[in-house]
Design an enzyme around this catalytic site. Structure first.
Site, PDB file in Angstrom:
ATOM      1  N   HIS A   3       2.574   3.383  -9.065  1.00 39.83           N
ATOM      2  CA  HIS A   3       2.386   1.956  -9.357  1.00 39.83           C
ATOM      3  C   HIS A   3       3.584   1.405 -10.128  1.00 39.83           C
ATOM      4  CE1 HIS A   3      -1.477   2.034  -7.598  1.00 39.83           C
ATOM      5  NE2 HIS A   3      -2.082   2.706  -8.550  1.00 39.83           N
ATOM      6  N   ASP A  62       0.829  -1.206   0.000  1.00 38.78           N
ATOM      7  CA  ASP A  62       0.000   0.000   0.000  1.00 38.78           C
ATOM      8  C   ASP A  62       0.867   1.261   0.000  1.00 38.78           C
ATOM      9  OD1 ASP A  62      -2.297   1.463  -0.010  1.00 38.78           O
ATOM     10  OD2 ASP A  62      -2.784   1.160   2.094  1.00 38.78           O
ATOM     11  N   LEU A 105      11.676 -20.015  -5.205  1.00 34.37           N
ATOM     12  CA  LEU A 105      10.581 -19.231  -4.625  1.00 34.37           C
ATOM     13  C   LEU A 105       9.284 -19.423  -5.405  1.00 34.37           C
ATOM     14  CD1 LEU A 105       9.842 -16.706  -2.680  1.00 34.37           C
ATOM     15  CD2 LEU A 105      10.192 -15.344  -4.744  1.00 34.37           C
TER      16      LEU A 105
END
Ligand code: FPP
Length: 240
Positions: A38, A21, A132
């Site tokens: 963004h 956020d 991962l």
């Protein structure tokens, strides 16, 4: 990591989930449009995946776009979709090279066909990797997840048990997140992994996502390493 100090790995979370956020505010503080934030947030997400892979974290789940984010201005939604599609196309080879298994969790049917195709392609390319696992939560909502899992369980005709339901959650075989981080100063879960985060350690940071670098991750990991995870038991039971 931004320096070479080792992180203690004895209490390294296996699964980290992040609510990224603060992109909009980060951009606005620089006199730029929200979408600029963004773009910076995407860079940060990529770096976070690399760092987690290097540290030996097995699962990283990033909240990229919630079921509710469609309500943002059309221009911002469309920018986020384009950013997602472009990044999938540009990054999947590198992810594959780094042994990352990419998965998009969320209601993929809500995306346009081109994006769905890019997602399928990236997932297929990286499906056999065992480093991962990077879950990108996109068009994801925790309530949606519980509902879609329930629907699948119902259709299967299996008995309604927690163990059976969990198999159908979007996070699949991943262990539940050990550590859930939220950046950007707010202290809420915002319909993220509602079922899976039942026992996650929560870490809230005021740092805006594009500034959440390796140093910040290190602070979160140090904080996590000090927590005593009790899963409903007493402290004495846990320490023996
Ligand atoms: C929250 O910041 C962020 C989002 C809703 C989008 C997150 C997207 C990215 C980090 C880029 C895409 C990443 C991937 C991995 C596809 P906000 O806009 O709510 O910030 P604000 O609270 O300051 O307004």
């Amino acid at each position: 990591m931004s320096d070479n100090e080792p992180v203690t790995t004895d209490k390294l979370p296996q699964h980290i989930a992040i609510i990224m956020d603060g992109n909009g505010r980060w951009a606005q503080a620089r006199g730029k449009k929200r979408v600029f934030g963004h773009k910076a947030g995407m860079e940060r997400a990529r770096e976070m995946a690399e760092t987690c892979g290097e540290l030996g974290v097995k699962f990283l789940t990033l909240f990229a776009f919630s079921s509710e984010n469609w309500n943002r201005p059309a221009e911002e939604v469309s920018f986020l979709m384009d950013l997602f599609a472009t990044s999938l196309k540009n990054e999947s080879k590198k992810l594959n090279k780094n042994n990352v298994k990419l998965k998009v969790i969320g209601d993929k049917a809500g995306f346009d066909k081109g994006l769905q195709k890019a997602i399928d392609k990236a997932e297929a390319l990286t499906a056999d990797n065992d480093g991962l696992t990077l879950n990108i939560a996109a068009n994801y909502g925790g309530r949606w997840d519980i509902m879609q899992a329930s629907q699948q369980l119902l259709t299967s005709g299996r008995e309604l048990t927690e163990a059976n339901l969990v198999k159908y959650l979007a996070t699949g075989t991943a262990p539940e997140p050990d550590l859930l981080i939220r950046t950007g100063g707010e202290k809420r879960i915002s319909n993220f992994l509602l079922w899976q985060a039942a026992y996650s350690e929560l870490y809230f940071s005021d740092v805006l996502w594009p500034d959440f670098d390796g140093e910040q991750l290190k602070l979160a990991l140090a904080d996590y390493a000090q927590r005593q995870r009790r899963f409903g038991k007493t402290g004495e039971q846990v320490t023996g």
